[in-house]
Design an enzyme around this catalytic site. Structure first.
Site, short mmCIF file in Angstrom:
data_model
loop_
_atom_site.label_atom_id
_atom_site.label_comp_id
_atom_site.label_asym_id
_atom_site.label_seq_id
_atom_site.Cartn_x
_atom_site.Cartn_y
_atom_site.Cartn_z
N SER A 187 7.53 -0.05 11.79
CA SER A 187 6.57 0.91 11.27
C SER A 187 5.21 0.27 11.14
O SER A 187 5.09 -0.96 11.06
CB SER A 187 7.02 1.41 9.89
OG SER A 187 6.87 0.38 8.92
N ASP A 188 4.17 1.09 11.13
CA ASP A 188 2.87 0.58 10.70
C ASP A 188 3.00 0.23 9.22
O ASP A 188 3.91 0.70 8.53
CB ASP A 188 1.78 1.63 10.93
CG ASP A 188 0.40 1.00 11.09
OD1 ASP A 188 0.21 -0.15 10.65
OD2 ASP A 188 -0.49 1.66 11.66
N TRP A 189 2.09 -0.57 8.71
CA TRP A 189 2.24 -1.11 7.36
C TRP A 189 2.22 0.01 6.33
O TRP A 189 1.24 0.73 6.17
CB TRP A 189 1.12 -2.12 7.07
CG TRP A 189 1.31 -3.40 7.81
CD1 TRP A 189 1.67 -3.53 9.12
CD2 TRP A 189 1.18 -4.71 7.29
NE1 TRP A 189 1.76 -4.86 9.45
CE2 TRP A 189 1.47 -5.60 8.35
CE3 TRP A 189 0.85 -5.22 6.05
CZ2 TRP A 189 1.44 -6.98 8.20
CZ3 TRP A 189 0.80 -6.60 5.89
CH2 TRP A 189 1.10 -7.47 6.94
#
Length: 606
Positions: A187-189
């Protein structure tokens, strides 16, 4: 992070990982690499970045950004390779293959249709399946199929109501089942903080950034909402990636020579530098010229964007100092037209993470000043040059008539000043082409007024007609077309075969032979671009689409036959009614040119 021990410990750990106290290198941006129109050049700079990462103990680099630039104001457009999916596909594969050849895994991001920073964490992207497949998927498909990318990062945004990190159609049906992706999905952060079980079911393997509270995931397994088999599969994928990287790193030795990496960065800037205007052949300059530089950016280039692409380093260069250092016979002054014969004005259009550009133009001080400065210089009889240190298209209408030459170096990294000086004096020649269209004004852009949307909804109303596809369909004039770029020499281009036949059942590609001769007085490069259109399309299609390109470097008087390879995949379109890819079997027009607008020959394809 003062109250978060984990992050303080992580920062301390990272600081200790940098060997020998050497400085990090700020490499050219994605838009610079895309402007080279050369997958081999992308491979080389990918290698260089891989060497830098490997030397720092990095196993996976969270890049490259293989999204497609949709709107001129997109804050992270400069990270991307351009507005055309075929260009993005070719350049992303080149870069990823180069990086992974050094034992560092690449992470193609942000999956998918992540084209703005405004409301990026919450926005819902309304987009047709055809648009997703024909435009925004191609970079990721190429990363998977042509580069075997180790990892893919999901985007923050939702696609038609389902956030990317929870989108089973995207992560499992398309990515794994259709495209055959075997790597790690991250995932993106902070993009998957809640409902972890749903993200895991959809196909997410790893949440960034940690540590993550997995209590609800454990409960979901215990109450039967999440199959333990799914959890096992996600853990297996993480372990598989770790083992693969360790095996590859054991086989691939660490290679770190800072001067070689700096030279690779320099070469990448030169390959992607775009000469937009050169009236009266003002460039290259004589090495006994009398120059006055204008603009603060002549002494302090914008080397990188803000946010996650920002690089803290002591390595810098600027065109003012590099000219003084490397061209001692040149008379150099700063903002003083007296005794000068040439004025060089450096301007910047910044960009970065978390915010989109507010205006398609340069910094305000220079925007208000440059028309009068250039006009005054012309009245005094000076030659005028503008260096564009920009993240994307800018409005030039107020001053372009007073500029003899315009050289675009985009966001070049720490070697930008050195490259710019050499380009000005002909020690190097500009080899780039525009990877994005420069419109006359922002209001002409395809996504206007659908950018950045309303509240949390953004509608991709332009569909497949982004970039040059849209300007040509609507017959709207532009400042500089996609694929455009001048040089310091001239080329003669001929196409011997005006009728080609392609058997798509037996072959995966065909080639167009093009004869290219350097008829000028200097060495240089040209990019042969092939555009295609179905003559009698059964669905709405662009007037022309880029299907292949090839770059050639030639010495003065040299001639070469360039074979431009056209993949069968480039000819497909997606029929949404049939919900499938279709390869049209009818006749096609082929246009061979040096930009989307500069066509030198036409051929038939049957």
């Amino acid at each position: 992070y003062k109250d978060r021990p984990f992050f303080l410990g992580l920062i301390d750990h990272i600081e200790k990982m940098r060997p020998d106290n050497t400085d990090f290198i700020s490499f050219p941006s994605g838009i610079n690499i895309g402007a080279s129109f050369d997958p081999e050049a992308a491979y080389k700079i990918g290698q260089a970045v891989g060497c830098e990462m490997r030397h720092s103990g990095i196993d996976v680099c969270l890049g490259p950004n293989v999204d497609v630039a949709r709107d001129p104001l997109g804050g992270r457009n400069y990270e991307m390779y351009g507005e055309d999916p075929e260009l993005v596909a070719a350049m992303s594969a080149g870069f990823i293959n180069g990086m992974q050849s050094e034992g560092v895994g690449a992470c193609a991001k942000h999956f998918i249709a992540n084209n703005q920073e405004t409301n990026r964490n919450t926005k819902n992207t309304h987009v047709s399946e055809r648009t997703l497949r024909e435009i925004y998927s191609k970079g990721f498909m190429s990363a998977v199929k042509n580069a075997k990318v180790k990892s893919i990062m999901t985007a923050y945004n939702a696609i038609n109501g389902t956030f990317s990190s929870y989108n089973q159609m995207m992560l499992t049906d398309w990515l794994r089942k259709e495209w055959g992706f075997e790597g790690l999905v991250v995932s993106d952060w902070g993009a998957a903080t809640d409902n972890t079980d749903m993200a895991l079911k959809a196909g997410l393997d790893l949440r960034l950034c940690g540590p993550c509270d997995m209590t609800e995931c454990k409960k979901a397994v215990e109450n039967g909402q999440l199959s333990e088999a799914v959890l096992d599969e996600r853990v297996k994928q993480i372990l598989k990636t770790l083992v693969e990287l360790r095996q590859e790193q054991a086989r691939i030795p660490v290679h770190y020579v800072p001067d070689e990496l700096l030279q690779a960065a320099y070469a990448s800037i030169v390959e992607g530098a775009v000469l937009l205007k050169n009236q009266h052949t003002v460039l290259p300059l004589r090495t006994d010229a009398r120059i006055t530089f204008f603009g603060k950016r002549s002494k302090e280039l914008l080397e990188c964007g803000t946010g996650s692409t920002s690089v803290i380093t002591n390595l810098h260069s600027n065109v003012f100092d590099e000219t003084i250092k490397n061209y001692p016979n040149v008379s150099v002054s700063y903002e003083n037209m007296e005794n000068a014969d040439t004025l060089i004005y450096t301007v910047t259009a910044p960009a970065g993470e978390n915010v989109d550009r507010s205006i398609m133009d340069i910094e305000e001080d220079d925007r208000l000043r440059i028309p009068d400065v250039l006009k005054t210089a012309k009245e005094k009889g000076l030659k005028t040059v503008v260096i564009l240190n920009v993240s994307g298209p800018i409005d030039m209408r107020s001053w372009i008539d007073y500029a003899d030459s315009i050289l675009c170096i985009f966001i070049p990294g720490c070697m930008g000043g050195k490259a710019a000086a050499d380009l000005l004096f002909g020690t190097a020649y500009p080899g780039g082409k525009l990877p994005v269209t420069f419109p006359l004004r922002y209001e002409d852009s395809p996504s206007y007024p659908n950018f950045p949307g309303e509240h949390n909804d953004v509608y991709y109303g332009e569909g497949i007609f982004i970039g040059y596809r849209n300007y040509e369909k609507r017959k709207i004039p532009v400042q500089f077309p996609f694929g455009f770029g001048l040089g310091y020499t001239d080329f003669q281009i001929t196409v011997p075969d005006k009728s080609l036949t392609f058997n798509a059942l037996e072959n995966d590609f065909f080639e167009i032979p093009v004869n290219v001769k350097n008829v000028g007085n200097r060495e240089g490069s040209e990019v042969i671009q092939v555009y295609c259109a179905e003559k009698a399309p059964h669905i709405l299609r662009p007037d022309k689409e880029l299907v292949g390109f090839a770059k050639v470097h030639l010495n003065k008087g040299e001639q070469q036959q360039v074979n431009v390879r056209i993949s069968k995949d480039a000819l497909y379109c997606f029929d949404q009614k049939k919900s499938s890819w279709v390869l049209p079997v009818g006749s096609h027009n082929l246009w061979i040119g040096t930009s989307s607008a500069d066509i030198v020959a036409q051929a038939d394809l049957n």
